[in-house]
Design an enzyme around this catalytic site. Sequence first.
Site, short mmCIF file in Angstrom:
data_model
loop_
_atom_site.label_atom_id
_atom_site.label_comp_id
_atom_site.label_asym_id
_atom_site.label_seq_id
_atom_site.Cartn_x
_atom_site.Cartn_y
_atom_site.Cartn_z
N HIS A 52 17.36 -41.54 -55.35
CA HIS A 52 16.98 -42.57 -54.39
C HIS A 52 18.17 -43.34 -53.85
O HIS A 52 18.04 -44.07 -52.87
CB HIS A 52 15.94 -43.52 -55.00
CG HIS A 52 16.49 -44.47 -56.02
ND1 HIS A 52 16.36 -44.27 -57.39
CD2 HIS A 52 17.16 -45.64 -55.89
CE1 HIS A 52 16.92 -45.28 -58.04
NE2 HIS A 52 17.42 -46.12 -57.14
N ASP A 61 3.70 -40.15 -57.54
CA ASP A 61 4.50 -40.47 -58.70
C ASP A 61 5.25 -39.28 -59.30
O ASP A 61 6.05 -39.47 -60.20
CB ASP A 61 3.61 -41.13 -59.76
CG ASP A 61 3.20 -42.52 -59.33
OD1 ASP A 61 4.08 -43.33 -59.06
OD2 ASP A 61 1.99 -42.77 -59.22
N SER A 86 20.98 -48.63 -60.92
CA SER A 86 20.34 -47.34 -60.69
C SER A 86 21.37 -46.23 -60.57
O SER A 86 22.39 -46.38 -59.91
CB SER A 86 19.51 -47.39 -59.41
OG SER A 86 18.40 -48.23 -59.56
#
Length: 372
Positions: free
Chosen positions: A164, A229, A305
């Site tokens: 991401h 998901d 992240s």
Amino acid sequence: MAGLSTLIFLLCAAKDVMPFTSHWKPTWPSYRVPVILPQSTLNLDKPQFDAEARLEVVSPCGPACHKSVPLPTYEEVKNYLSYETLYANGSLTETEVGIYILSNSGDGSRGKSRTKRQIYGYDSRFSIFGKDFLLNYPFSTSVKLSTGCTGTLVAEKHVLTAAHCIHDGKSYVKGAQKLRVGFLRPKVKDGSKGANITNSAMPEKMKFQWIRVKRTHVPKGWIKGNANDIGMDYDYALLELKKPHKRKFMKIGVSPPARHLPGGRIHFSGYDNDRPGNLVYRFCDVKDETYDLLYQQCDAQPGASGSGVYVRMWKRQNHKWERKIIGIFSGHQWVDMNGTPQDFNVAVRITPLKYAQICYWIKGNYLDCREG
């Protein structure tokens, strides 16, 4: 075409490990790793690079939700592990893969988000200061991405991070084409030197020096799955630098079950955005796990992240202690557990299949990727 039995064998490869003995040392298991090889590559249109970079992923699907999802079919797994490759000149390709089990030895396999992020009670993070720590292993393996995330050095020219940080599931983020990786280095005394070094103030006169990324691999499981998901399971990407970084790196490894981790704990370091310029280290217990994800409550904020989640265990074959990256820190999940809201931070586990894929991206030779 492989049937369901082959798929189950692949997904359960992690169970085929050398059992732990009564020896006091937590020991790296030996895994049977499948082989993942490119089958065909297709040129795609150049991406638009119009997505906003998100420094974390928020999902309402918790452990029970993920555990209830049926096993993917063999064709779905191949589709998830196929990947896009983005090059520095903006060109883009899609590669389909095949999954194989060799017959010789060593084979194998909705809710609301928080505005104050991922700090659980007392903030247990440690800012790492001083070049004697920042420039030494394992902290020196943590690097900063120009999109705002963290990455970890896993080879001489490769960085592991979260998907991401590069792609929002629909499009590549702004800055992905000119992606750079930042390394903390001592500040050059003569201001006329080191033109590629930033001017932000940092402790111990440390600065970021940047290296351009040559190409980026992102699995299709993330690109196709971010709308639901399943994408969380594939939130990882590998970056290849234009030149070697000349630092010690940390090897990747297949993630053991949480009960086999030393003290049940994981560790990672990242560039949390609430402490600009600082490398932040933390460790905590694993609370739950699925085949693809680790659930924990390590204090973290956006910017961390993409950090490599690692543990230190005894390597029986080499008779020494060794740290390995067993996951990639992804983001935050808010879960309704029996009517009670509870939140977790989530890391993507490196399964045997993901190990085979990432290792092949690094090595380019499956023979070097037979043991996880």
